[in-house]
Design an enzyme around this catalytic site. Structure first.
Site, PDB file in Angstrom:
ATOM      1  N   GLU A  54       0.830  -1.208   0.000  1.00 19.02           N
ATOM      2  CA  GLU A  54       0.000   0.000   0.000  1.00 19.02           C
ATOM      3  C   GLU A  54       0.868   1.263   0.000  1.00 19.02           C
ATOM      4  OE1 GLU A  54      -3.051  -0.002  -0.561  1.00 19.02           O
ATOM      5  OE2 GLU A  54      -3.984  -1.814   0.236  1.00 19.02           O
ATOM      6  N   ASP A  95      -4.699  -9.643  -8.362  1.00 17.84           N
ATOM      7  CA  ASP A  95      -5.061  -8.658  -9.385  1.00 17.84           C
ATOM      8  C   ASP A  95      -3.911  -7.857 -10.004  1.00 17.84           C
ATOM      9  OD1 ASP A  95      -4.787  -7.417  -6.916  1.00 17.84           O
ATOM     10  OD2 ASP A  95      -6.714  -6.402  -6.919  1.00 17.84           O
ATOM     11  N   GLU A 150     -18.796  -5.742  -2.273  1.00 19.17           N
ATOM     12  CA  GLU A 150     -17.415  -6.216  -2.159  1.00 19.17           C
ATOM     13  C   GLU A 150     -17.282  -7.649  -2.693  1.00 19.17           C
ATOM     14  OE1 GLU A 150     -15.145  -4.217  -1.653  1.00 19.17           O
ATOM     15  OE2 GLU A 150     -13.407  -5.204  -0.819  1.00 19.17           O
ATOM     16  N   GLU A 205     -12.534   0.430  -9.445  1.00 14.72           N
ATOM     17  CA  GLU A 205     -12.203  -0.485 -10.549  1.00 14.72           C
ATOM     18  C   GLU A 205     -13.238  -0.494 -11.670  1.00 14.72           C
ATOM     19  OE1 GLU A 205     -11.672  -1.166  -7.409  1.00 14.72           O
ATOM     20  OE2 GLU A 205      -9.567  -1.747  -7.283  1.00 14.72           O
ATOM     21  N   THR A 234      -1.379   1.219 -10.622  1.00 14.06           N
ATOM     22  CA  THR A 234      -2.617   0.609 -10.127  1.00 14.06           C
ATOM     23  C   THR A 234      -3.404   1.585  -9.258  1.00 14.06           C
ATOM     24  OG1 THR A 234      -3.535  -1.408  -9.187  1.00 14.06           O
ATOM     25  CG2 THR A 234      -1.656  -0.441  -8.020  1.00 14.06           C
TER      26      THR A 234
HETATM   27  C1  DMJ Z   1      -6.401   0.348  -5.189  1.00 15.58           C
HETATM   28  O1  DMJ Z   1      -5.683   0.709  -4.060  1.00 15.58           O
HETATM   29  C2  DMJ Z   1      -5.484  -0.299  -6.178  1.00 15.58           C
HETATM   30  O2  DMJ Z   1      -6.092  -0.213  -7.408  1.00 15.58           O
HETATM   31  C3  DMJ Z   1      -5.183  -1.716  -5.854  1.00 15.58           C
HETATM   32  O3  DMJ Z   1      -4.402  -2.363  -6.832  1.00 15.58           O
HETATM   33  C4  DMJ Z   1      -6.432  -2.525  -5.637  1.00 15.58           C
HETATM   34  N1  DMJ Z   1      -7.591  -1.715  -5.553  1.00 15.58           N
HETATM   35  C5  DMJ Z   1      -7.527  -0.550  -4.760  1.00 15.58           C
HETATM   36  C6  DMJ Z   1      -8.815   0.207  -4.786  1.00 15.58           C
HETATM   37  O4  DMJ Z   1      -9.919  -0.613  -4.794  1.00 15.58           O
END
Ligand code: DMJ
Length: 770
Positions: A95, A242, A336, A354, A440
């Protein structure tokens, strides 16, 4: 990758609205206003705290609010004194990389651009890049493992192995956690001239690639960072994996290094073969990928259609996105987690971006104004159901619409960016958006990094990829190639999924899946172009039964929360642990079993400690049903499974129903429930202290309280007295036991169950349950 220029207003005018040149403009204004409301609220009520609490109208400061467990590891007290990167705080490496390091790098790139253009930012002296470098160095201790896979957490001041670090004991990390470093770390290396970051990120990717299941080309969800063994072997494209796939593809785009594309293509072929069952994306066993392991999907997988667009694979992207849209129509937001029949599995909605992200990519690829209408519906729902006076609040349960005091930073970083870009023609943007790749977390990094920067020392990836190439290995097919003479191809594809979630027209995925066995046995692979679709009638085809999770009834879809209620002194019913049920064994929801839990007793016949007790068993290594049968045979009268993943808990992780192995489970008659590890720790701590603890296993809605509990406890006292008398009278007659679902969980049973699970581990493959 798709770089078509599309006049948004014109396309919008082709859609449903007549007056739409201004419609996009209005929406853009609305999105800016929403961003101002969200960001302005953060600045007004929360800054310099890490996040805004939009219901309390104040900032979330770590240590000052009740601990939320792992979620808080994304907070670094980063804005406490404007920005400090050396706080004594344990943070998530993943994170912190995607949110903080990515944010600093993206901001540096933009500041640098403005400075170079002259005019604004002339005062800028790369301060953000210096901070990014410092942060990079503070994350590096996490990579101090023999494997090269990073620890999941690091103390920003003390690193990992320092006695003061309060971290470093973790042995596992998620695939996405280890595999989502390359964009930020390579950018940091190339911008700062220090190759160490890129080297570490590449090494971690090498390990994940080497440890892929060579037959299926899939990866699992959790891996041991020391011995590189898979800890959780289910494979999907959502939570836990993911952005590993996303970063392989984007690392190729950012760095121009073919090894990442080759790996991505091989994984992608496997995903399309085993995981993608359009419009669904399933979770399967990496070793036995024809077996689906759960009947629900998580909302994180909503990014996948966007990634498919980058890959040039539009058809399944359109199909899955359409399915997701229908789910949002039914439940307002993506829950979720939702079942394969589109019912709510876990109702929380965290304002995740997303779905907006995929909508943006699909619009840019197809130019179909339909996706503008999808974007408009996202905007409307956010305003109608998430907007609060101090920002936007996450939704605790989409079924009730209740809010949660939470607005994650990705809502600001991603959601508004994708929505704004969806409604903005690229000619109106101050930068050429095609010159950048989104991380991401939607921070922008320039693709020029691949060519304008000197290659870093030691950035050669060591694991070669053997591959066959075809026309589309390095380029995206054009629309005309994919859909000749069909300008409305997107609509044609969507139309087949129009009534997915409509009443009486539920979509039923195929219960039988036919998979060509050959790729599992042979190392020969084909680079993905058009995925080889599973054929239902095909000579030489190997028919494999999907675990019958995909066609079930409404009641089975909704996981009914259960509880383990500790009723003996000193707990007296006050300690109640949320538990998940099992699809096999005794149905605890049936009224006839639950009305008087202490009356239906089983005799104790034999001297084995486990007999007549509820056993505790650790999850992992083999299937639940294997352990269930073993413990049943040993005389247990119920089983509480406890998760083996450190820190898991029922607040952060959706409950699920333990499933069988596809064969009949009629022989299993005991009750079974599942506790996540935090709840499990409460129970084991109670056992350690009191040796015998009486518990009830029952559906949450029938949890005991008030007069019923008093009545039970009275009987309990009587029972205990009788038991004491019995102990004084060796060889005396045995007393009746307490029932099928109310009994002692003892330290002896714990011992037995631990033994049971060990022996159960050896004789079967990995646990199929999620
Ligand atoms: C984000 O922090 C990033 O996209 C991560 O890869 C997964 N999804 C969260 C938000 O939902």
């Amino acid at each position: 990758v798709y770089t078509e220029t599309v006049d948004v207003s014109e396309l919008w005018a082709c859609g449903a609205s007549n007056n739409t040149g201004s419609a996009t403009g209005q929406l853009k204004d609305q999105i800016i206003e929403m961003f101002d409301h969200a960001y302005g609220s953060y600045m007004k009520y929360a800054y310099p705290a890490d996040e805004l609490m939009p219901l309390s109208c104040r900032g979330r400061v770590r240590g000052q609010e009740p601990n939320r467990g792992d979620i808080d590891d994304s907070l670094g007290k980063k804005a406490m004194t404007d920005v400090r990167l050396d706080n004594d705080v344990v943070v998530s490496v993943f994170e912190t990389n995607i949110r903080v390091l990515g944010g600093l790098l993206g901001a540096h790139v933009m500041a640098d651009l403005l400075r170079q253009r002259g005019g604004r930012m002339q005062w800028y002296r790369d301060e953000l890049l210096h901070m990014a470098k410092e942060l990079g160095h503070r994350l590096l201790p996490a990579f101090n493992t023999t494997s090269g896979l990073p620890y999941p957490k690091v103390n920003l001041r003390y690193g990992v192995l320092n006695p003061l670090s309060r971290t470093g004991t973790e042995s596992d990390t998620c695939t996405a956690c280890a595999g989502t470093m390359i964009l930020e770390f390579a950018a940091l290396s190339r911008l700062s001239g220090d190759s160490i970051f890129e080297e570490h990120a590449r090494k971690a990717l090498d390990v994940l690639w080497q440890r892929r299941q060579k037959g299926s080309d899939l990866v699992g969800t959790v891996i041991n960072i020391h011995n590189e063994e898979w800890v959780r072997r289910e494979s999907g494209v959502g939570a836990g994996i993911d952005s590993y796939y996303e970063y392989l593809m984007k690392a190729y785009i950012l760095l121009g290094d073919n090894v990442f594309l080759d790996r991505f293509n091989i994984h992608y072929s496997a995903i399309m073969k085993y995981i993608s069952q359009p419009p669904l994306l399933l979770n399967v066993h990496m070793h036995n990928p024809t077996v689906s392991v759960r009947s629900w999907m998580d909302s994180l997988l909503a990014f996948f259609p966007g990634l498919q667009v980058l890959r040039g694979d539009l058809k399944p992207a359109i199909e899955t996105h359409e399915m997701l849209y229908q789910v949002t129509k039914q439940h307002k937001f993506l829950p979720e987690a939702f079942t394969t029949e589109f019912r709510v599995h876990w109702g929380q909605h965290l304002l995740r971006p997303e779905f907006a992200e995929s909508t943006y990519y699909l619009y840019k690829a197809t130019g179909d104004p339909y996706y503008l209408r999808v974007g408009q519906s996202i905007v409307e729902k956010l305003n109608a159901y998430a907007r609060v006076p101090c920002g936007f609040a996450a939704v605790q349960d989409v079924r009730t619409g209740t809010h949660e005091d939470r607005m994650d930073s990705f809502f600001l970083a991603e959601m508004f960016k994708y929505l704004y870009l969806l409604f903005t023609d690229k000619s109106q943007l101050p930068i050429d958006i095609d010159d950048y790749i989104f991380t991401t977390e939607a921070h922008l990094l320039p693709v020029s990094l691949s060519t304008t920067q000197p290659p870093c020392r030691g950035n050669n990836t060591t694991v070669p990829v053997s591959k066959e190439e075809d026309l589309f290995t390095h380029t995206c097919p054009s629309m005309e190639t994919l859909f000749p003479n069909n300008p409305s191809f997107a609509k044609t594809i969507r139309d087949s999924y129009k009534y997915l979630t409509g009443v009486g027209r539920a979509f039923h995925p195929l219960p039988i899946r036919c998979v060509d066995k050959q790729p599992l046995q042979s190392a020969a692979r084909k680079t993905f172009n058009a995925p080889k679709r599973v054929s239902t009638v095909h000579k030489g085809v190997y028919r494999v039964k999907l675990v019958a999770e995909v066609s079930h009834t409404a009641e089975e879809d909704e996981v009914m929360p259960h509880v383990v209620q500790l009723i003996s002194p000193p707990f007296l019913g006050r300690t109640v642990l949320t538990a998940g049920p099992a699809k096999f064994g005794l149905d605890l929801t049936k009224q006839e079993h639950g009305a008087s839990p202490y009356t239906a007793c089983e005799p104790i016949d034999g001297a084995v400690d486990l007999k007549g007790h509820i056993a505790l068993a650790l999850r992992g290594e083999c299937m639940f049903v294997v352990k269930a049968r073993w413990l049943q045979q040993a005389g247990a009268i119920g089983v509480i499974f406890i998760d083996h993943r450190e820190g898991s808990n029922s607040q952060d992780t959706p409950l699920f129903q333990m499933v069988g192995d596809g064969d009949s489970t009629k022989d299993i008659t005991l009750p079974f429930v599942f506790l996540f590890s935090r709840e499990g720790a409460v129970l084991t701590a109670a056992l350690e202290e009191h040796h015998n603890v009486d518990v009830l296993l029952l559906p949450k809605e029938r949890q005991l309280g008030g007069p019923t509990l008093e009545f039970v406890l009275e009987n309990q006292e009587l029972f205990l007295k009788e038991e004491e008398e019995e102990e004084e009278e060796p060889g005396g007659p045995q007393k009746p036991q307490q029932g099928q679902f109310g009994s002692k969980a003892s330290d002896q049973s714990k011992q037995c169950s631990a033994d049971s699970s060990q022996s159960a581990n050896s004789d079967r493959g990995p646990d199929a349950s999620p």
